[in-house]
Design a protein around this motif. Structure first.
Motif, PDB file in Angstrom:
ATOM      1  N   ASN A   1       2.111  17.069  -1.701  1.00  0.00           N
ATOM      2  CA  ASN A   1       2.205  16.186  -0.541  1.00  0.00           C
ATOM      3  C   ASN A   1       0.896  15.414  -0.399  1.00  0.00           C
ATOM      4  O   ASN A   1       0.002  15.807   0.345  1.00  0.00           O
ATOM      5  CB  ASN A   1       2.501  17.003   0.716  1.00  0.00           C
ATOM      6  N   ALA A   2       0.781  14.334  -1.151  1.00  0.00           N
ATOM      7  CA  ALA A   2      -0.480  13.603  -1.200  1.00  0.00           C
ATOM      8  C   ALA A   2      -0.838  13.010   0.154  1.00  0.00           C
ATOM      9  O   ALA A   2      -2.020  12.961   0.528  1.00  0.00           O
ATOM     10  CB  ALA A   2      -0.404  12.500  -2.254  1.00  0.00           C
TER      11      ALA A   2
ATOM     12  N   LEU B   1      -3.402   2.985  -7.813  1.00  0.00           N
ATOM     13  CA  LEU B   1      -2.874   4.069  -8.663  1.00  0.00           C
ATOM     14  C   LEU B   1      -2.288   5.178  -7.814  1.00  0.00           C
ATOM     15  O   LEU B   1      -1.163   5.640  -8.053  1.00  0.00           O
ATOM     16  CB  LEU B   1      -3.990   4.625  -9.546  1.00  0.00           C
ATOM     17  N   VAL B   2      -3.019   5.604  -6.801  1.00  0.00           N
ATOM     18  CA  VAL B   2      -2.549   6.696  -5.946  1.00  0.00           C
ATOM     19  C   VAL B   2      -1.351   6.253  -5.124  1.00  0.00           C
ATOM     20  O   VAL B   2      -0.370   6.994  -4.988  1.00  0.00           O
ATOM     21  CB  VAL B   2      -3.697   7.202  -5.045  1.00  0.00           C
ATOM     22  N   ARG B   3      -1.407   5.069  -4.575  1.00  0.00           N
ATOM     23  CA  ARG B   3      -0.296   4.592  -3.748  1.00  0.00           C
ATOM     24  C   ARG B   3       0.999   4.498  -4.554  1.00  0.00           C
ATOM     25  O   ARG B   3       2.061   4.846  -4.073  1.00  0.00           O
ATOM     26  CB  ARG B   3      -0.655   3.220  -3.144  1.00  0.00           C
ATOM     27  N   GLN B   4       0.883   4.026  -5.788  1.00  0.00           N
ATOM     28  CA  GLN B   4       2.083   3.863  -6.606  1.00  0.00           C
ATOM     29  C   GLN B   4       2.627   5.205  -7.086  1.00  0.00           C
ATOM     30  O   GLN B   4       3.845   5.437  -7.081  1.00  0.00           O
ATOM     31  CB  GLN B   4       1.777   2.969  -7.805  1.00  0.00           C
ATOM     32  N   ALA B   5       1.745   6.119  -7.465  1.00  0.00           N
ATOM     33  CA  ALA B   5       2.173   7.347  -8.119  1.00  0.00           C
ATOM     34  C   ALA B   5       2.453   8.485  -7.139  1.00  0.00           C
ATOM     35  O   ALA B   5       3.337   9.308  -7.379  1.00  0.00           O
ATOM     36  CB  ALA B   5       1.137   7.789  -9.141  1.00  0.00           C
ATOM     37  N   TYR B   6       1.708   8.534  -6.029  1.00  0.00           N
ATOM     38  CA  TYR B   6       1.754   9.736  -5.183  1.00  0.00           C
ATOM     39  C   TYR B   6       2.075   9.476  -3.727  1.00  0.00           C
ATOM     40  O   TYR B   6       2.357  10.407  -2.989  1.00  0.00           O
ATOM     41  CB  TYR B   6       0.415  10.490  -5.279  1.00  0.00           C
ATOM     42  N   LEU B   7       2.038   8.222  -3.277  1.00  0.00           N
ATOM     43  CA  LEU B   7       2.345   7.937  -1.881  1.00  0.00           C
ATOM     44  C   LEU B   7       3.647   7.161  -1.760  1.00  0.00           C
ATOM     45  O   LEU B   7       3.861   6.511  -0.781  1.00  0.00           O
ATOM     46  CB  LEU B   7       1.166   7.162  -1.235  1.00  0.00           C
TER      47      LEU B   7
END
Length: 233
Positions: A194-195, A227-233
């Motif tokens: 749960n990022a 990167l984080v927004r696309q992959a984990y959020l």
């Protein structure tokens, strides 16, 4: 720095999973490890705890090398783990599970004061001390797994997917407890799918991909990263 990894490599048999990772956890920090399945997050925690021997690199805790030391010695030095899947002793009572944790830190002698000091944080299980742990709900078992780690009186808690399989309400409860742990001056290295919630409690974080750290920064910086927004959020 409380915990420091430098160019750590580790794996299973001939398979190398970690390819020279470096990370730090400071006193009183919550630091998160983000990454997909198979990225090496759990392997990182297992290597810190001594369940895997590093093939290269160094691991220091409180300024002393711990890479390759026996797990029980690492726990007694002040590192505890909340493992993925809880792994409580279902055939033992809640109290007996906690006594095992307290005894590990007390070199075989459970200190009831350590248990009493922790239980105020866990009203979900405080009145269930004589209940068999395996008969409790998943959320109660997760509270027990966290409490068992805390009765070792750690300086650092490693948490592997603590909200996995829980309802949203119980997941929020887990993150509330993480904030309380930090407020007591105990550091947390958090692996969590749960990022969004993780970046809400962490001060800093690292992103693992295929056993390598590809991004690090403050929680705010990671939250804004494409990167984080696309992959984990």
């Amino acid at each position: 720095m409380l915990l420091s990894l430098r160019q750590v490599e580790a794996g299973y048999g001939p398979a190398k999973v970690l390819h020279g990772i470096s990370l730090d956890v400071g006193e009183g920090e919550v630091v998160c490890l983000l990454g997909g399945n198979g990225a090496g997050k759990s392997t990182t925690l297992m290597t810190i705890l001594g369940l895997l021997r590093p093939r290269a690199g160094t691991i220091e805790f409180r300024g002393s090398p711990i890479g390759g030391r026996a797990t029980v010695d690492i726990v007694r030095s002040g590192v505890a783990i909340v493992p993925e899947g809880r792994r409580i002793f279902g055939s033992l009572t809640v109290e007996e599970n906690l006594q095992i944790g307290a005894a590990i830190r007390g070199h075989g002698r459970a200190d009831p004061r350590a248990i009493d000091a922790v239980m105020g944080m866990f009203p979900e299980i405080q009145d269930r001390m004589q209940q068999l742990a395996g008969t409790m709900s998943g959320g109660q078992q997760q509270m027990l797994a966290i409490a068992r780690a805390l009765v070792t009186q750690p300086r650092l808690v490693l948490m592997d997917e603590p909200s996995m399989g829980l309802s949203p309400v119980l997941g929020e409860r887990v993150f509330e407890i993480i904030e309380r742990i930090r407020a007591q001056g105990v550091s947390v290295l958090l692996v969590e799918q749960n990022a969004y919630a993780t970046l809400g409690v962490a001060s800093r974080g690292y992103v693992l991909q295929s056993g390598e750290i590809v991004l690090e920064g403050s929680a705010d910086a990671l939250r804004d990263s494409p990167l984080v927004r696309q992959a984990y959020l």
